[in-house]
Design a protein around this motif. Structure first.
Motif, PDB file in Angstrom:
ATOM      1  N   VAL A 126      42.361  -6.436   7.727  1.00 12.92           N
ATOM      2  CA  VAL A 126      42.552  -4.998   7.964  1.00 12.92           C
ATOM      3  C   VAL A 126      41.417  -4.447   8.817  1.00 12.92           C
ATOM      4  CG1 VAL A 126      42.528  -2.736   6.829  1.00 12.92           C
ATOM      5  CG2 VAL A 126      43.963  -4.578   5.922  1.00 12.92           C
ATOM      6  N   SER A 127      40.204  -4.851   8.525  1.00  9.99           N
ATOM      7  CA  SER A 127      39.048  -4.391   9.290  1.00  9.99           C
ATOM      8  C   SER A 127      39.142  -4.847  10.744  1.00  9.99           C
ATOM      9  CB  SER A 127      37.766  -4.929   8.653  1.00  9.99           C
ATOM     10  OG  SER A 127      36.634  -4.537   9.400  1.00  9.99           O
ATOM     11  N   LEU A 134      44.903  -1.460  16.505  1.00  8.69           N
ATOM     12  CA  LEU A 134      46.320  -1.459  16.140  1.00  8.69           C
ATOM     13  C   LEU A 134      46.560  -0.452  15.020  1.00  8.69           C
ATOM     14  CD1 LEU A 134      48.906  -3.174  16.940  1.00  8.69           C
ATOM     15  CD2 LEU A 134      48.635  -4.221  14.689  1.00  8.69           C
ATOM     16  N   PRO A 135      47.586   0.408  15.150  1.00 12.91           N
ATOM     17  CA  PRO A 135      47.865   1.403  14.101  1.00 12.91           C
ATOM     18  C   PRO A 135      48.185   0.750  12.764  1.00 12.91           C
ATOM     19  CG  PRO A 135      49.057   1.924  16.131  1.00 12.91           C
ATOM     20  CD  PRO A 135      48.475   0.556  16.316  1.00 12.91           C
ATOM     21  N   ARG A 153      46.621  -7.194  20.846  1.00 12.47           N
ATOM     22  CA  ARG A 153      45.646  -6.598  19.929  1.00 12.47           C
ATOM     23  C   ARG A 153      45.590  -7.380  18.612  1.00 12.47           C
ATOM     24  NH1 ARG A 153      45.553  -0.020  20.590  1.00 12.47           N
ATOM     25  NH2 ARG A 153      45.321   0.001  22.845  1.00 12.47           N
ATOM     26  N   VAL A 154      46.736  -7.881  18.182  1.00  9.39           N
ATOM     27  CA  VAL A 154      46.748  -8.739  16.992  1.00  9.39           C
ATOM     28  C   VAL A 154      45.952 -10.018  17.273  1.00  9.39           C
ATOM     29  CG1 VAL A 154      48.194 -10.065  15.389  1.00  9.39           C
ATOM     30  CG2 VAL A 154      48.947  -7.815  16.178  1.00  9.39           C
ATOM     31  N   ALA A 155      46.141 -10.576  18.466  1.00 13.76           N
ATOM     32  CA  ALA A 155      45.405 -11.785  18.842  1.00 13.76           C
ATOM     33  C   ALA A 155      43.901 -11.514  18.892  1.00 13.76           C
ATOM     34  CB  ALA A 155      45.896 -12.288  20.200  1.00 13.76           C
ATOM     35  N   LEU A 185      42.036  -3.725  27.498  1.00 13.56           N
ATOM     36  CA  LEU A 185      40.657  -3.669  27.982  1.00 13.56           C
ATOM     37  C   LEU A 185      39.840  -2.638  27.207  1.00 13.56           C
ATOM     38  CD1 LEU A 185      41.193  -4.001  31.819  1.00 13.56           C
ATOM     39  CD2 LEU A 185      39.941  -5.591  30.360  1.00 13.56           C
ATOM     40  N   GLU A 186      40.464  -1.542  26.841  1.00 14.27           N
ATOM     41  CA  GLU A 186      39.763  -0.543  26.027  1.00 14.27           C
ATOM     42  C   GLU A 186      39.359  -1.133  24.676  1.00 14.27           C
ATOM     43  OE1 GLU A 186      42.473   2.711  25.940  1.00 14.27           O
ATOM     44  OE2 GLU A 186      42.012   3.357  27.990  1.00 14.27           O
ATOM     45  N   SER A 187      40.200  -2.038  24.149  1.00 15.52           N
ATOM     46  CA  SER A 187      39.842  -2.714  22.899  1.00 15.52           C
ATOM     47  C   SER A 187      38.575  -3.546  23.089  1.00 15.52           C
ATOM     48  CB  SER A 187      40.992  -3.613  22.432  1.00 15.52           C
ATOM     49  OG  SER A 187      42.127  -2.856  22.089  1.00 15.52           O
ATOM     50  N   PHE A 188      38.487  -4.255  24.210  1.00 19.43           N
ATOM     51  CA  PHE A 188      37.292  -5.054  24.493  1.00 19.43           C
ATOM     52  C   PHE A 188      36.056  -4.168  24.644  1.00 19.43           C
ATOM     53  CE2 PHE A 188      40.337  -8.383  26.041  1.00 19.43           C
ATOM     54  CZ  PHE A 188      39.964  -9.358  25.135  1.00 19.43           C
ATOM     55  N   HIS A 189      36.220  -3.032  25.287  1.00 23.84           N
ATOM     56  CA  HIS A 189      35.079  -2.124  25.437  1.00 23.84           C
ATOM     57  C   HIS A 189      34.601  -1.602  24.081  1.00 23.84           C
ATOM     58  CE1 HIS A 189      34.732  -2.089  29.747  1.00 23.84           C
ATOM     59  NE2 HIS A 189      35.992  -1.735  29.921  1.00 23.84           N
TER      60      HIS A 189
END
Length: 240
Positions: A126-127, A134-135, A153-155, A185-189
């Motif tokens: 979850v964390s 991911l919502p 995003r799951v990956a 890319l925003e997830s990586f940032h």
């Protein structure tokens, strides 16, 4: 504290039916903790071979690779497997998710091999999913119910769940449209802002420009500003 990645004068030679193929030539590179580095270059340039060495999936023919100060060449196969499982998170273009399992179960898979109790696995998953953006209402969905960006995003969450020192991402936006790739890319940032070290392979100059530093590889040699070199300059000044 030293760099998380430190490769020194690495060569990689493969034996083929046609003879020996020298794929990497005298590669030296450091990546600091919390840095976001893009490795770019044309197909066949050696970037995937370099990524495999960084991920402890392959070994150099000569040279040294220190991961968090640990000499990878001195490790046994079991120790290498442990390093890959606990210190490196992998994100692939093809996602490599299990379609019949839920999002949450997919992210918990790497923890199942470590003897981690189920309640603890679920909490960590979850964390990781929250960190990947991911919502919450998607956590119980099957993989086939997600968009391409959501699957990536799951990956990313699966790569994060063991709290690795480094995330290696191989063309993570390659199968995504521009808008969806932007969200990934925003997830990586966000992950970098949280202190993660990220090395991303891409052939797309626009994606590479998102990183703090771009490493270009052509014909198995590192390049900077159009000139081949074995050792890239330290971004803070001076040679490594």
């Amino acid at each position: 504290m030293g760099p998380v990645i430190d490769i020194r004068r690495v060569h990689r030679v493969f034996e083929t039916d046609a003879g020996y193929a020298h794929v990497l030539h005298d590669i030296s590179l450091t990546v600091e903790t919390g840095e976001f580095v893009a490795i770019t270059g044309p197909s066949g340039s050696g970037k995937s071979t370099l990524m495999n060495i960084l991920g402890c999936l392959d070994s150099p023919s000569s040279g040294t690779y220190l991961l968090e100060g640990l000499d990878v060449a001195r490790l046994t196969d079991d120790e290498l497997a442990e390093v890959r499982a606990e210190r490196i998170g992998f994100v692939f273009q093809s996602f490599n998710l299990l379609p019949r399992m839920s999002v949450l179960d997919n992210v918990m898979v790497p923890l199942a091999y470590s003897g981690c109790p189920h309640a603890r696995r679920e909490k960590l998953a979850v964390s990781a999913l929250t960190a990947a953006g991911l919502p919450v209402d998607h956590f119980d969905h099957r993989i086939g119910e997600l968009s391409g960006g959501q699957m990536q995003r799951v990956a990313i969450a699966r790569a994060l769940v063991n709290d690795p020192a480094i995330i290696l991402a191989d063309e993570p936006t390659g199968n995504l449209d521009t808008a969806t790739g932007r969200m990934v890319l925003e997830s990586f940032h966000r992950l970098q802002a949280a202190g993660k070290t990220i090395v991303l392979i891409t052939h797309d100059p626009g994606i590479a420009a998102e990183a703090d530093r771009i490493v270009t590889i052509r014909d198995g040699r590192l390049h900077r500003e159009g000139s081949p070199t074995g050792a890239l300059d330290d971004p803070k000044g001076g040679a490594r």
